[in-house]
Design a protein around this motif. Structure first.
Motif, PDB file in Angstrom:
ATOM      1  N   GLY A  73      22.684  28.523  13.914  1.00  0.00           N
ATOM      2  CA  GLY A  73      23.260  29.289  14.999  1.00  0.00           C
ATOM      3  C   GLY A  73      24.337  28.467  15.672  1.00  0.00           C
ATOM      4  N   SER A  74      25.147  29.109  16.500  1.00  0.00           N
ATOM      5  CA  SER A  74      26.201  28.383  17.205  1.00  0.00           C
ATOM      6  C   SER A  74      26.337  28.918  18.620  1.00  0.00           C
ATOM      7  CB  SER A  74      27.535  28.510  16.468  1.00  0.00           C
ATOM      8  OG  SER A  74      27.979  29.847  16.479  1.00  0.00           O
ATOM      9  N   ARG A  75      26.905  28.094  19.453  1.00  0.00           N
ATOM     10  CA  ARG A  75      27.223  28.465  20.829  1.00  0.00           C
ATOM     11  C   ARG A  75      28.391  27.599  21.271  1.00  0.00           C
ATOM     12  NH1 ARG A  75      25.757  24.205  23.823  1.00  0.00           N
ATOM     13  NH2 ARG A  75      23.898  23.033  23.289  1.00  0.00           N
ATOM     14  N   TYR A  76      28.991  27.948  22.402  1.00  0.00           N
ATOM     15  CA  TYR A  76      30.072  27.116  22.927  1.00  0.00           C
ATOM     16  C   TYR A  76      29.485  25.856  23.536  1.00  0.00           C
ATOM     17  CZ  TYR A  76      33.315  30.880  22.109  1.00  0.00           C
ATOM     18  OH  TYR A  76      34.079  31.838  21.498  1.00  0.00           O
ATOM     19  N   SER A  77      30.215  24.767  23.377  1.00  0.00           N
ATOM     20  CA  SER A  77      29.784  23.480  23.903  1.00  0.00           C
ATOM     21  C   SER A  77      29.823  23.486  25.423  1.00  0.00           C
ATOM     22  CB  SER A  77      30.701  22.376  23.368  1.00  0.00           C
ATOM     23  OG  SER A  77      30.441  21.154  24.013  1.00  0.00           O
ATOM     24  N   PHE A  78      28.833  22.875  26.048  1.00  0.00           N
ATOM     25  CA  PHE A  78      28.834  22.746  27.502  1.00  0.00           C
ATOM     26  C   PHE A  78      29.854  21.701  27.943  1.00  0.00           C
ATOM     27  CE2 PHE A  78      24.232  24.064  27.003  1.00  0.00           C
ATOM     28  CZ  PHE A  78      24.481  25.384  27.310  1.00  0.00           C
ATOM     29  N   LYS A  79      30.119  20.721  27.081  1.00  0.00           N
ATOM     30  CA  LYS A  79      31.071  19.650  27.405  1.00  0.00           C
ATOM     31  C   LYS A  79      32.514  20.116  27.263  1.00  0.00           C
ATOM     32  CE  LYS A  79      27.994  16.001  25.814  1.00  0.00           C
ATOM     33  NZ  LYS A  79      27.802  14.973  24.796  1.00  0.00           N
ATOM     34  N   ASP A  80      32.779  20.925  26.248  1.00  0.00           N
ATOM     35  CA  ASP A  80      34.133  21.392  25.960  1.00  0.00           C
ATOM     36  C   ASP A  80      34.039  22.832  25.461  1.00  0.00           C
ATOM     37  OD1 ASP A  80      36.721  21.890  25.135  1.00  0.00           O
ATOM     38  OD2 ASP A  80      36.923  20.035  23.978  1.00  0.00           O
ATOM     39  N   ALA A  81      34.338  23.777  26.321  1.00  0.00           N
ATOM     40  CA  ALA A  81      34.162  25.192  26.000  1.00  0.00           C
ATOM     41  C   ALA A  81      35.083  25.681  24.886  1.00  0.00           C
ATOM     42  CB  ALA A  81      34.356  26.044  27.240  1.00  0.00           C
ATOM     43  N   ARG A  82      36.034  24.850  24.460  1.00  0.00           N
ATOM     44  CA  ARG A  82      36.904  25.240  23.343  1.00  0.00           C
ATOM     45  C   ARG A  82      36.210  25.030  22.000  1.00  0.00           C
ATOM     46  NH1 ARG A  82      41.598  21.237  24.659  1.00  0.00           N
ATOM     47  NH2 ARG A  82      39.706  20.043  24.998  1.00  0.00           N
ATOM     48  N   LYS A  83      35.115  24.290  21.985  1.00  0.00           N
ATOM     49  CA  LYS A  83      34.440  23.942  20.742  1.00  0.00           C
ATOM     50  C   LYS A  83      33.111  24.685  20.600  1.00  0.00           C
ATOM     51  CE  LYS A  83      36.199  19.251  20.403  1.00  0.00           C
ATOM     52  NZ  LYS A  83      35.821  17.844  20.277  1.00  0.00           N
ATOM     53  N   GLN A  84      32.774  24.957  19.355  1.00  0.00           N
ATOM     54  CA  GLN A  84      31.463  25.511  19.015  1.00  0.00           C
ATOM     55  C   GLN A  84      30.561  24.346  18.627  1.00  0.00           C
ATOM     56  OE1 GLN A  84      30.259  28.853  18.200  1.00  0.00           O
ATOM     57  NE2 GLN A  84      31.935  29.697  19.360  1.00  0.00           N
ATOM     58  N   VAL A  85      29.281  24.440  18.957  1.00  0.00           N
ATOM     59  CA  VAL A  85      28.302  23.476  18.464  1.00  0.00           C
ATOM     60  C   VAL A  85      27.260  24.265  17.666  1.00  0.00           C
ATOM     61  CG1 VAL A  85      28.643  21.704  20.227  1.00  0.00           C
ATOM     62  CG2 VAL A  85      27.009  23.540  20.632  1.00  0.00           C
ATOM     63  N   TYR A  86      26.678  23.603  16.690  1.00  0.00           N
ATOM     64  CA  TYR A  86      25.785  24.241  15.739  1.00  0.00           C
ATOM     65  C   TYR A  86      24.396  23.638  15.821  1.00  0.00           C
ATOM     66  CZ  TYR A  86      30.225  25.947  14.084  1.00  0.00           C
ATOM     67  OH  TYR A  86      31.442  26.548  14.021  1.00  0.00           O
ATOM     68  N   PHE A  87      23.382  24.465  15.540  1.00  0.00           N
ATOM     69  CA  PHE A  87      21.983  24.058  15.573  1.00  0.00           C
ATOM     70  C   PHE A  87      21.218  24.859  14.540  1.00  0.00           C
ATOM     71  CE2 PHE A  87      22.959  27.266  18.696  1.00  0.00           C
ATOM     72  CZ  PHE A  87      22.023  28.261  18.435  1.00  0.00           C
ATOM     73  N   LEU A  88      20.067  24.344  14.123  1.00  0.00           N
ATOM     74  CA  LEU A  88      19.239  25.024  13.138  1.00  0.00           C
ATOM     75  C   LEU A  88      18.429  26.135  13.790  1.00  0.00           C
ATOM     76  CD1 LEU A  88      17.830  22.019  11.081  1.00  0.00           C
ATOM     77  CD2 LEU A  88      19.734  23.516  10.501  1.00  0.00           C
TER      78      LEU A  88
END
Length: 90
Positions: A73-88
């Motif tokens: 899954g993915s969501r926007y990063s809390f540190k940088d809203a321009r980036k997506q972060v991914y998780f299992l």
């Protein structure tokens, strides 16, 4: 109101057996990205490339395959809203 498959999977994480069975069908790059996420999630695409030593393009392909199989899954990063972060999705 209907819910998408991705939304349903976020509510009901996959069992370990089902996760492993879906992962078994994917290419080695996707397996490596999943293994990196297993230890250090959530990570951005760039962080995944750095940790896995794979090229950015290969990481993008692996993430697409993992997302198609509803393993990541993915969501926007809390540190940088321009980036997506991914998780299992386990």
């Amino acid at each position: 109101m209907s819910t998408s498959t991705a939304e349903m999977n976020r509510e009901d994480p996959l069992s370990e057996g089902e996760f492993r069975e879906r992962l078994r069908e994917l290419p080695p790059s996707a397996k490596l990205v999943a293994k990196v996420l297993e230890g250090d999630a959530p990570l951005s695409q760039g962080e995944l490339a750095e940790e896995s030593l794979l090229p950015d393009r290969t990481v993008r392909y692996a993430l697409n395959r993992l997302e198609e199989s509803d393993l990541v899954g993915s969501r926007y990063s809390f540190k940088d809203a321009r980036k997506q972060v991914y998780f299992l999705n386990t």
